[in-house]
Design a protein around this motif. Sequence first.
Motif, PDB file in Angstrom:
ATOM      1  N   LEU A   3      -2.551 -18.091  15.182  1.00 27.96           N
ATOM      2  CA  LEU A   3      -3.831 -18.538  14.636  1.00 27.96           C
ATOM      3  C   LEU A   3      -4.864 -18.650  15.746  1.00 27.96           C
ATOM      4  O   LEU A   3      -5.992 -18.168  15.626  1.00 27.96           O
ATOM      5  CB  LEU A   3      -3.626 -19.895  13.953  1.00 27.96           C
ATOM      6  N   LEU A 315     -10.110 -30.196   8.854  1.00 28.84           N
ATOM      7  CA  LEU A 315      -9.003 -29.729   8.017  1.00 28.84           C
ATOM      8  C   LEU A 315      -7.670 -30.244   8.543  1.00 28.84           C
ATOM      9  O   LEU A 315      -6.687 -30.263   7.809  1.00 28.84           O
ATOM     10  CB  LEU A 315      -8.963 -28.198   8.002  1.00 28.84           C
TER      11      LEU A 315
ATOM     12  N   SER B  48     -19.630 -42.445   4.208  1.00 30.76           N
ATOM     13  CA  SER B  48     -18.865 -43.102   5.275  1.00 30.76           C
ATOM     14  C   SER B  48     -17.550 -43.645   4.740  1.00 30.76           C
ATOM     15  O   SER B  48     -16.511 -43.554   5.405  1.00 30.76           O
ATOM     16  CB  SER B  48     -19.671 -44.250   5.870  1.00 30.76           C
ATOM     17  N   TYR B  51     -15.207 -40.751   4.419  1.00 33.19           N
ATOM     18  CA  TYR B  51     -14.650 -40.316   5.701  1.00 33.19           C
ATOM     19  C   TYR B  51     -13.511 -41.240   6.130  1.00 33.19           C
ATOM     20  O   TYR B  51     -12.523 -40.787   6.711  1.00 33.19           O
ATOM     21  CB  TYR B  51     -15.728 -40.306   6.795  1.00 33.19           C
ATOM     22  N   LEU B  56     -11.055 -39.060   8.410  1.00 34.57           N
ATOM     23  CA  LEU B  56     -11.928 -38.344   9.329  1.00 34.57           C
ATOM     24  C   LEU B  56     -12.541 -39.330  10.312  1.00 34.57           C
ATOM     25  O   LEU B  56     -12.952 -38.969  11.402  1.00 34.57           O
ATOM     26  CB  LEU B  56     -13.040 -37.624   8.561  1.00 34.57           C
ATOM     27  N   ASP B  57     -12.597 -40.585   9.909  1.00 38.59           N
ATOM     28  CA  ASP B  57     -13.182 -41.623  10.735  1.00 38.59           C
ATOM     29  C   ASP B  57     -12.189 -42.786  10.786  1.00 38.59           C
ATOM     30  O   ASP B  57     -11.311 -42.902   9.923  1.00 38.59           O
ATOM     31  CB  ASP B  57     -14.514 -42.082  10.115  1.00 38.59           C
ATOM     32  N   GLU B  76      -4.921 -39.396  17.389  1.00 35.62           N
ATOM     33  CA  GLU B  76      -5.705 -38.395  16.665  1.00 35.62           C
ATOM     34  C   GLU B  76      -4.831 -37.283  16.093  1.00 35.62           C
ATOM     35  O   GLU B  76      -5.063 -36.809  14.981  1.00 35.62           O
ATOM     36  CB  GLU B  76      -6.764 -37.800  17.603  1.00 35.62           C
ATOM     37  N   ASP B  77      -3.828 -36.877  16.860  1.00 34.47           N
ATOM     38  CA  ASP B  77      -2.960 -35.795  16.395  1.00 34.47           C
ATOM     39  C   ASP B  77      -2.177 -36.175  15.146  1.00 34.47           C
ATOM     40  O   ASP B  77      -2.014 -35.375  14.229  1.00 34.47           O
ATOM     41  CB  ASP B  77      -1.987 -35.383  17.510  1.00 34.47           C
ATOM     42  N   ALA B  80      -4.478 -36.108  12.304  1.00 33.79           N
ATOM     43  CA  ALA B  80      -4.789 -34.717  11.950  1.00 33.79           C
ATOM     44  C   ALA B  80      -3.654 -34.130  11.106  1.00 33.79           C
ATOM     45  O   ALA B  80      -3.891 -33.435  10.123  1.00 33.79           O
ATOM     46  CB  ALA B  80      -4.991 -33.885  13.214  1.00 33.79           C
ATOM     47  N   LYS B  81      -2.419 -34.447  11.485  1.00 33.73           N
ATOM     48  CA  LYS B  81      -1.261 -33.913  10.763  1.00 33.73           C
ATOM     49  C   LYS B  81      -1.227 -34.453   9.330  1.00 33.73           C
ATOM     50  O   LYS B  81      -0.968 -33.710   8.387  1.00 33.73           O
ATOM     51  CB  LYS B  81       0.011 -34.308  11.511  1.00 33.73           C
ATOM     52  N   ARG B  83      -3.789 -35.501   7.614  1.00 35.53           N
ATOM     53  CA  ARG B  83      -4.884 -34.838   6.888  1.00 35.53           C
ATOM     54  C   ARG B  83      -4.440 -33.475   6.406  1.00 35.53           C
ATOM     55  O   ARG B  83      -4.656 -33.091   5.261  1.00 35.53           O
ATOM     56  CB  ARG B  83      -6.092 -34.631   7.819  1.00 35.53           C
ATOM     57  N   LEU B  84      -3.803 -32.745   7.317  1.00 34.45           N
ATOM     58  CA  LEU B  84      -3.405 -31.371   7.016  1.00 34.45           C
ATOM     59  C   LEU B  84      -2.405 -31.331   5.861  1.00 34.45           C
ATOM     60  O   LEU B  84      -2.445 -30.453   5.015  1.00 34.45           O
ATOM     61  CB  LEU B  84      -2.783 -30.757   8.278  1.00 34.45           C
ATOM     62  N   PHE B  89     -10.144 -31.337   1.646  1.00 39.09           N
ATOM     63  CA  PHE B  89     -11.569 -31.691   1.684  1.00 39.09           C
ATOM     64  C   PHE B  89     -12.459 -30.601   1.114  1.00 39.09           C
ATOM     65  O   PHE B  89     -12.244 -29.412   1.355  1.00 39.09           O
ATOM     66  CB  PHE B  89     -12.018 -31.953   3.123  1.00 39.09           C
ATOM     67  N   PRO B 109      -5.490 -23.480   6.749  1.00 39.67           N
ATOM     68  CA  PRO B 109      -4.702 -24.720   6.830  1.00 39.67           C
ATOM     69  C   PRO B 109      -3.194 -24.470   6.739  1.00 39.67           C
ATOM     70  O   PRO B 109      -2.409 -25.184   7.366  1.00 39.67           O
ATOM     71  CB  PRO B 109      -5.173 -25.526   5.611  1.00 39.67           C
ATOM     72  N   ALA B 112      -2.104 -23.428  10.138  1.00 36.37           N
ATOM     73  CA  ALA B 112      -2.080 -24.575  11.059  1.00 36.37           C
ATOM     74  C   ALA B 112      -0.838 -25.416  10.823  1.00 36.37           C
ATOM     75  O   ALA B 112      -0.256 -25.973  11.751  1.00 36.37           O
ATOM     76  CB  ALA B 112      -3.343 -25.409  10.878  1.00 36.37           C
TER      77      ALA B 112
END
Lengths: 411, 229
Positions: A3, A315, B48, B51, B56-57, B76-77, B80-81, B83-84, B89, B109, B112
């Motif tokens: 990717l 994402l 807000s 988010y 996201l926030d 953060e990672d 992110a996972k 979220r994924l 969204f 996605p 990812a």
Amino acid sequence: MGLAIDIAITHIRSRLRQTLVGVLGVATGVGFSVMMASLMEGSQRDFIAQLVDSLPHITISDERRTPPPQPAALIYDEVEISNLSTVDRRRGIKNPLAVMAEIESWAPAKVAPSVRANILLRQAGRDVGAVMLGIDPKREAEVSNIASKMVEGSLDNLVKASNAVLLGARLAERLGIRVGNTVTISSSGGKTMTATAVGIFRTGVAQVDDSQIYALTRSAQVLAGQTGLINELRLKANDALGARELAARVEAETGYKAVSWQEAHEDLINAFNIRNFIMYTVVGAILLVASFGTYNIISTITHEKTRDIAIMKSLGLRAALVRRIFVLEALVIGLIGMLAGFALGFAMTKALGAVEFRSPFGDATRLPVIYSPIHYGLAGAIALGASLIAAWLPARKAASVNPVEIIRGAS
Amino acid sequence: MTPLIETRKATRILRGEIDTTLVRDIDLAINPGEFVAITGPSGSGKSSLMYLLGLLDTPTSGDVLIQGKPTAKMDEDARAKLRLETLGFVFQFHFLLAEFSALDNVTLPMRALGKLSDKAMRARGLDLLTRLGLKDHAHKRPDQLSGGQRQRVAIARALANDPQVILADEPTGNLDTASTEQVFGIIQTLVGEAGRSVIIVTHDPHLARRASRRLHVVDGQLAPVPEDD
């Protein structure tokens, strides 16, 4: 990983012209580095080869590193002695044949005996100091290439006439001596002899061409006033670069001072080291400047793609992946630039190597260049490393984009 | 039943020369299968809040729990996972990658996440696009599509990893009436599939009324829904 590569390639495609400029920057840097390195090292090797070929690798003389103490000093240890007349020692290497045989038994080298004598050359009322080397023409061929440096006459002529000498070209020019002329030679001991010039040589080493003459061992011994004298052994090692270590061992085993060509030309070797240092500094600077171009491109792309980065991060793509994208882009630029640079460098080296120029004193020569994989490897590695570093800062900044800020700003 | 998303005194303050409180002390729970509309005047903090719900926030204080897991202290990672895997969204602007085809945007996605083979990802991407009526547009780039089509690609992308929750921030804000109806209709059909919840932020009362629950935000706090809405 796939990717990140896809996205990286897409970014590079969208910035084709800028990418090309970046690639060109790296390529120019790598190309010129390679060319410079090959020319610098080529000329250095050429010079050393000339030097090493025309001079013996190791010269063993009848001197000692420290002069032997006088007998009086040995007896009266703690006393200051002055006005003492010194004991004359018989000059020369004792039993030279045995010493030679011993060295040749273990050292990977050829040895030739010679007599070195400081002489005065007289011709048409002019006196010039010179060094006479009394040699055995047969053995000489094994330790020096003087035979191939003859511009007139030959080494074998030495045995064809009595008191025959070979002169360095510059020396002959200075005194106006031509082959067949007679010269008067006198030694520091006051002996005088009339000799015939039977050949002229040019080694390319000014010092040698300017002040050296060759004669048979016998003639030199007569001038030195000592029959059977051998005061110098000259070695040609199979491995010229190992001469320094070999010399140390010869000195340890025989007790005579053995000077390698490296030691004899210490200043030259130092000069080369300084030259190499300057070269690598300049090469490094060229590659560094080239990497500024890469930094610029990656920086621009990250700015331009801030929104995309925010989208990908929202994402759920990890920051490390985003970072990887831009590092990959720099790597692609660096890699293409490197390969193009190799081609450019090779072509330029080739072109330089074909240039012919005439030295006022010698034959036409070509610029000495060498092709070494080390130059390519080094330039390539520095270029890639610089690209990586150049990409790291903007990539890290891009990866730390907070998606909310961008999304909030957009809506 | 564990709520899909739960907030505990979630507060978000934007630090600056003057601190701005975006949302304050929000307590809410969203259960599987719910269709929630977040409404409120502009600048009230409804985006807000979304988010925060979508990770996201990060809340300044309090916590947001996804399927019972506290997230405020995650790095953060890890967020992110999450979220994924569990959240999808859709934004007011389609936010598609301009150089990628519709299909590539949808499979992004999945790639990812890396759980499916390339072939399976493609097949699933095409499935999603077909379902959203974009079968013939799979290989077009976003600039070759209309606004409604782009938003449908964005919805397909949000569905890529089969998330439990779809979060949509004014998804029809930039569309004409016909496209709005179409896109909103699609979003409505997503509710309840395999227990999926949909949270939509909108300022349009007509659309909000079609949700199963409404959260009204005023000055960063939950407030009763006005009667005339």
